[in-house]
Design an enzyme around this catalytic site. Structure first.
Site, PDB file in Angstrom:
ATOM      1  N   LYS A 106       0.872  -1.173   0.000  1.00 21.85           N
ATOM      2  CA  LYS A 106       0.000   0.000   0.000  1.00 21.85           C
ATOM      3  C   LYS A 106       0.908   1.221   0.000  1.00 21.85           C
ATOM      4  O   LYS A 106       1.704   1.408   0.921  1.00 21.85           O
ATOM      5  CB  LYS A 106      -0.898   0.002   1.239  1.00 21.85           C
ATOM      6  CG  LYS A 106      -1.707   1.291   1.390  1.00 21.85           C
ATOM      7  CD  LYS A 106      -2.564   1.286   2.644  1.00 21.85           C
ATOM      8  CE  LYS A 106      -2.971   2.698   3.028  1.00 21.85           C
ATOM      9  NZ  LYS A 106      -3.719   2.766   4.277  1.00 21.85           N
ATOM     10  N   GLY A 133      -8.045   8.531  10.514  1.00 20.65           N
ATOM     11  CA  GLY A 133      -8.308   8.539  11.946  1.00 20.65           C
ATOM     12  C   GLY A 133      -9.395   9.510  12.368  1.00 20.65           C
ATOM     13  O   GLY A 133      -9.671   9.654  13.548  1.00 20.65           O
ATOM     14  N   ALA A 139      -9.629   4.979   5.006  1.00 21.33           N
ATOM     15  CA  ALA A 139      -9.475   6.140   5.876  1.00 21.33           C
ATOM     16  C   ALA A 139     -10.768   6.920   6.098  1.00 21.33           C
ATOM     17  O   ALA A 139     -11.516   7.205   5.173  1.00 21.33           O
ATOM     18  CB  ALA A 139      -8.408   7.110   5.366  1.00 21.33           C
ATOM     19  N   GLY A 140     -10.989   7.250   7.341  1.00 24.37           N
ATOM     20  CA  GLY A 140     -12.111   8.112   7.701  1.00 24.37           C
ATOM     21  C   GLY A 140     -13.380   7.372   8.088  1.00 24.37           C
ATOM     22  O   GLY A 140     -14.307   7.965   8.625  1.00 24.37           O
ATOM     23  N   ASN A 177      -9.239   0.786  10.089  1.00 23.31           N
ATOM     24  CA  ASN A 177      -8.300   0.486  11.172  1.00 23.31           C
ATOM     25  C   ASN A 177      -8.700   1.182  12.469  1.00 23.31           C
ATOM     26  O   ASN A 177      -9.113   0.547  13.430  1.00 23.31           O
ATOM     27  CB  ASN A 177      -6.872   0.862  10.764  1.00 23.31           C
ATOM     28  CG  ASN A 177      -5.875   0.587  11.871  1.00 23.31           C
ATOM     29  OD1 ASN A 177      -6.026  -0.383  12.615  1.00 23.31           O
ATOM     30  ND2 ASN A 177      -4.883   1.442  12.022  1.00 23.31           N
ATOM     31  N   THR A 178      -8.601   2.525  12.484  1.00 21.33           N
ATOM     32  CA  THR A 178      -8.827   3.260  13.733  1.00 21.33           C
ATOM     33  C   THR A 178     -10.138   2.888  14.426  1.00 21.33           C
ATOM     34  O   THR A 178     -10.160   2.637  15.637  1.00 21.33           O
ATOM     35  CB  THR A 178      -8.823   4.779  13.463  1.00 21.33           C
ATOM     36  OG1 THR A 178      -7.542   5.146  12.942  1.00 21.33           O
ATOM     37  CG2 THR A 178      -9.075   5.570  14.737  1.00 21.33           C
TER      38      THR A 178
END
Lengths: 267, 369
Positions: A98, A159, A185-186, A207-208
């Site tokens: 990535k 995040g 993301a987000g 992830n986050t």
């Protein structure tokens, strides 16, 4: 209603939730999260991997059946991303990479220009390149031509948990890209992930929102279900939405009745 | 442009009057803003805000977990020399102090590096006093090159340098720069820095910016809490970080909260901060700078530090020795620059972090040469 499996870099993925290894309170949670979610691809920042030490290594917590997606977090230039990718491959992390090139530590926006350059180089070297980008259709087409295996547009800053703030731009990618579109993301809630899949995204990377949940193992499962539900809804071709309610007894219905009446009373 | 102009703009600002008129409603308003302006930050640093410590702490924890996860980054300091041309009233390395002066040879540094690496630590902070004759640039470059072989990240905390000098150390392998202004109040700065190059307030103030220009990936700031009026000092620390953050997008700006601790000598800080105030400063900084790394060192007591994990701290030093060397031959420990309070070894700190439900992170960087 049959779904096609997702194929990236010659590998097939029946689960369309991709996950990450960052921000966990304990690396041992990663294996549990992978088991509960069924996620078949997980990204790991090479900068967090200690290739020299005998201590706790993130990679030890990832089953061999899960595809490892090393990322180039920390890279500021295409050249650095390329070097990190090569190190990852030499270290036995496989051919998937990535590309994450961030020159702005304030908003953590990916640098599309450097990312394209790195993609061109690494795709030629046989890497399975998944570039993380701002959703930009002309760029996505260039990435495709350069040999990217997928494109990974952000939904909102990394995040931030703010969801699909870039939805209308991602929609252009979904409609026009020939490689898989993975929203990265987000994504802060399972409902965001479901919404991305409803739009026609091929997968999402979270992830986050999983790692920082009170119970990451349960949250991994929740995201997996949401992704599957969103995918199923996309394939089932959702009914069109309407800004106004459609009453089951329309206000203008009487017009038909009066007309009929008139017709019927006409001599 | 320099942060100096930002500070100068506050010269006529009446902090006492501002604090006197700040009320609970102002604090709540500042607390609820998504992005805090300088005036909101100052509001959260006010005495009135102390009554809102719990909601501030809750928000600080939420922001910290969001941006950093449940992790604490570890690092360890290595002092390679204690010669110093400065006379700082509060410092153990003050040139007027009759302590044994020593500079490690490269062989000794290698031995220290091996001893430290054996503890599992992968991020190192290398420190010196300020003595350009005994620790010239060639020596510092050789040191960084050597340490880079043993550690994933090497940051420097030395005297302020010119941009070209920072570039040389960055090329040698250093990726982070820590430099504390010590005290932003110019009058107090003049009074506690009695002699030596450090008397140049402005050269020190602009050094972090020179470091950012030189391309360090991380720049870390701080004021030594206790020297100046504490609320103002924390305020300027935050503003300094915001100033750099707004201008150097490629640099991660972090802050430290070094609280005054007795060193060699009998210096008594004029503005000591108690634990409640310390926590207020920590959480206010987090609310003002949601993405900034915040370092809490072994100056703080073990039990107190463990609590700060939940309040916004993201970086801990551990197993620290604040005298020259001290890891390879612990029996030869020298006079420290300052006394440490958390004397636990790396293993103990790691276990304590895990016991709080957080992951101790040894490594989060690679320098790709």
């Amino acid at each position: 209603m049959n779904d096609e499996v997702l194929i990236i870099g010659g590998r097939t993925f029946s689960n369309r939730l991709f996950t990450g290894t960052g921000k966990f309170a304990d690396n041992r949670l990663i294996a549990g999260m992978l088991a509960s979610s069924g996620s078949q691809m997980i990204t790991v920042a090479l900068r967090r991997v200690d290739l020299s030490a005998g201590g706790d290594n993130i990679l030890d917590h990832i089953p061999k059946t899960v595809t490892l997606l090393p990322n180039t977090s920390g890279a500021r230039t295409a050249g650095e991303a390329v070097r990190i990718a090569r190190i990852a491959r030499e270290a036995g992390c496989g051919d998937f990479i990535k590309i994450e090139v961030i020159t702005d530590t304030k908003y953590l926006m990916p640098d599309n220009y450097e990312t394209l350059q790195a993609t061109e180089i690494l795709a030629k070297e046989g890497f399975v390149v998944l570039p993380y980008v701002l959703p930009d259709l002309p760029l996505a087409k260039r990435l495709e031509n350069a040999g990217a295996a997928a494109v990974m547009p952000l939904g909102a800053p990394i995040g931030s948990n703010r969801g699909l703030e870039t939805a209308s731009l991602i929609a252009l990618l979904v409609e026009n890209c020939h490689v898989p579109v993975v929203v990265d993301a987000g994504i802060g809630r399972p409902s965001h992930a479901a919404a991305a899949m409803e739009m026609g995204a091929d997968a999402v990377l979270v992830n986050t929102a999983i790692a920082t949940a009170q119970d990451p193992v349960a949250m991994g499962r929740a995201f997996s279900l949401a992704v599957a539900a969103g995918r199923m809804a996309f394939l089932a071709h959702m009914a069109e939405t309407s800004a106004l309610a459609r009453a089951s007894s329309p206000l203008t219905g009487f017009l038909n009745a009066v007309e009929n009446e008139c017709h019927s009373t006409r001599p | 442009m320099s942060f100096y102009q930002t500070i100068a703009a506050y010269e006529v600002f009446d902090f006492d009057a501002f604090f006197a008129r700040t009320e609970g409603a102002d604090v709540v308003r500042a607390l609820n803003r998504e992005k805090l302006e300088a005036i909101d930050f100052l509001t959260l640093l006010s005495p009135a805000a102390m009554a809102f410590l719990e909601p501030m702490a809750q928000k600080s924890r939420q922001l910290t977990v969001q941006h950093f996860g449940r992790t604490i980054q570890l690092f360890i300091p290595l002092y390679i020399a204690n010669q110093c041309a400065n006379q700082c009233a509060y410092c153990g390395f003050n040139r007027a102090n009759a302590i044994q002066r020593r500079r490690l040879t490269l062989d000794e540094i290698e031995a220290e590096a091996r001893a430290i690496a054996a503890t599992g630590m992968r991020h190192l902070l290398v420190l010196t006093g300020e003595a350009r004759e005994t620790t010239p640039m060639e020596y510092l470059q050789a040191t960084v090159r050597l340490l880079k072989k043993h550690f994933a990240s090497v940051a420097i905390e030395m005297f302020p340098m010119q941009e070209a000098e920072y570039r040389r150390l960055k090329e040698a392998g250093a990726d982070g720069l820590t430099l504390y202004q010590e005290v932003y109040d110019r009058e107090i700065y003049r009074k506690v820095h009695l002699a030596g190059p450090k008397t140049d307030y402005r050269f020190r103030l602009d050094a972090p910016e020179r470091g950012a220009r030189a391309g360090f990936r991380a720049v870390n700031l701080g004021a030594l809490i206790g020297l100046g009026e504490k609320r103002r000092e924390v305020f300027f620390t935050g503003l300094h970080a915001r100033y750099l953050d707004d201008r150097y997008l490629a640099t991660e700006i972090g802050v430290s909260l070094p609280r005054f601790n007795p060193a060699e000598g009998d210096f008594q800080p004029r503005f000591p901060a108690d634990d409640r105030e310390f926590v207020q400063f920590l959480v206010a900084l987090r609310l003002f700078l949601p993405r900034a790394a915040i370092t809490v060192s072994t100056r703080e007591r073990a039990a107190f530090r463990d609590r700060l994990i939940h309040l916004g701290a993201t970086r801990f030093s551990a197993g620290s020795c604040t005298g020259v060397g001290g890891y390879a031959q612990p029996e030869r420990r020298e006079t420290p620059q300052f006394e440490i309070s958390d004397t636990r070894g790396v293993d103990q700190v790691v276990r304590a972090i895990a016991a709080q439900g957080y992951q101790p992170v040894y490594k989060d960087w690679d320098r790709i040469a």
